[in-house]
Motif scaffolding. Structure first.
Motif, PDB file in Angstrom:
ATOM      1  N   VAL A   1       8.211  -2.479 -66.022  1.00  0.00           N
ATOM      2  CA  VAL A   1       7.682  -3.561 -65.191  1.00  0.00           C
ATOM      3  C   VAL A   1       6.265  -3.234 -64.704  1.00  0.00           C
TER       4      VAL A   1
ATOM      5  N   GLY B   1      10.372  -1.414 -61.465  1.00  0.00           N
ATOM      6  CA  GLY B   1       9.824  -2.474 -60.622  1.00  0.00           C
ATOM      7  C   GLY B   1       9.431  -2.045 -59.223  1.00  0.00           C
TER       8      GLY B   1
ATOM      9  N   ASN C   1      15.187  -2.199 -59.654  1.00  0.00           N
ATOM     10  CA  ASN C   1      14.421  -2.446 -58.427  1.00  0.00           C
ATOM     11  C   ASN C   1      15.266  -3.139 -57.364  1.00  0.00           C
TER      12      ASN C   1
ATOM     13  N   CYS D   1      14.717  -8.701 -65.377  1.00  0.00           N
ATOM     14  CA  CYS D   1      15.286  -7.395 -65.026  1.00  0.00           C
ATOM     15  C   CYS D   1      16.764  -7.334 -65.409  1.00  0.00           C
TER      16      CYS D   1
ATOM     17  N   ALA E   1       3.804  -8.160 -62.362  1.00  0.00           N
ATOM     18  CA  ALA E   1       4.929  -8.215 -63.296  1.00  0.00           C
ATOM     19  C   ALA E   1       4.863  -9.427 -64.214  1.00  0.00           C
TER      20      ALA E   1
END
Length: 262
Positions: A94, A65, A23, A194, A137
């Protein structure tokens, strides 16, 4: 028991090229974290090149994400190349239960049988098709709530599932481990989870997925503990964490890792 420091040393010796379809929020810090721990990051998501680049990369991390349909296509293309070449790829689902787009993307990527799935408890529960209590998230479930879902997903994919939280849980559907450690400031920095997905992908190159994943999480936890000793808050922790990843030795990780059989 797994010697996490040994796996860190093996990863650093290979210095794997990690392709990341991740992301927008995470890209910069994730690249720096991968460099600091000893891997080589690449960030690309254009469908016109992801398949070709996957042929060059050693491993792939996929993070949903900041999602759009074109990115989903890119993720599928790269994951198929990795699977066909017998190279590892890691899925970070996510907020997978939050919207129809995410649920569809999660199902499509899950069907491609990722080598490792890494997510928080709510994400793992939702990916397995059960009702989760996540908010975006963020997780509203404890790691212990996701144990059955993790085992089911591991058996479904034939891979490894890592549920990360205060004490991580990793399983291949048969054997399981818990990893303690880290620092309370880690959840206060949005990109660390992440980035961990990319680190797991790096460790998975040339190493069995279960111990590699456990070692990646243990190494991350040790770096978190080291960073926490020098941090005054989230901003200084992020800097200290990257330094800790760079400076920690395999011997540090072996001595400090807290891994137990589950």
């Amino acid at each position: 028991m797994i010697d996490a420091g040994h796996h860190l040393a093996q990863m650093r010796e290979r210095a794997p090229l990690v392709q990341n379809i991740t992301n927008f929020v995470a890209m910069n810090v994730m690249a720096n974290i991968l460099l600091a721990i000893g891997a080589s990051p690449a960030m690309n998501h254009a469908p016109e090149e992801v398949g070709e680049f996957a042929g060059l990369a050693d491993t792939l991390s996929v993070n949903i994400g900041t999602l759009d349909p074109e990115w989903v296509s890119s993720m599928e293309i790269a994951a198929r190349v990795m699977a066909e070449a017998g190279k590892p790829w890691v899925l970070d689902p996510v907020a997978v239960g939050a919207t129809a787009l995410r649920r569809d993307a999660g199902a499509r990527l899950l069907a491609l049988k990722p080598t490792v799935i890494r997510g928080n408890a709510s994400e793992i529960i939702a990916l397995a098709g059960a009702d989760a209590a996540g908010k975006g998230a963020d997780t509203a479930n404890a790691v212990s709530d996701a144990v059955e879902a993790a085992q089911a997903l591991a058996r479904q994919t034939g891979g490894v599932v890592a549920v990360t939280g205060e004490v991580d849980y990793v399983t291949d559907g048969h054997t399981a481990y818990r990893i303690a450690g880290g620092h309370a400031l880690m959840p206060r920095i949005t990109v660390l989870g992440c980035s961990l997905t990319g680190v797991v992908a790096a460790f998975a190159v040339g190493q069995p997925a279960l111990p590699a994943t456990v070692a990646a999480l243990a190494s991350y936890a040790v770096a978190g503990e080291m960073a926490g000793a020098n941090a005054a808050g989230p901003a200084s922790f992020q800097v200290a964490f990257i330094d800790a990843l760079h400076n920690m030795t395999p011997q540090d990780v072996t001595a400090r890792a807290r891994i137990t059989a589950a």
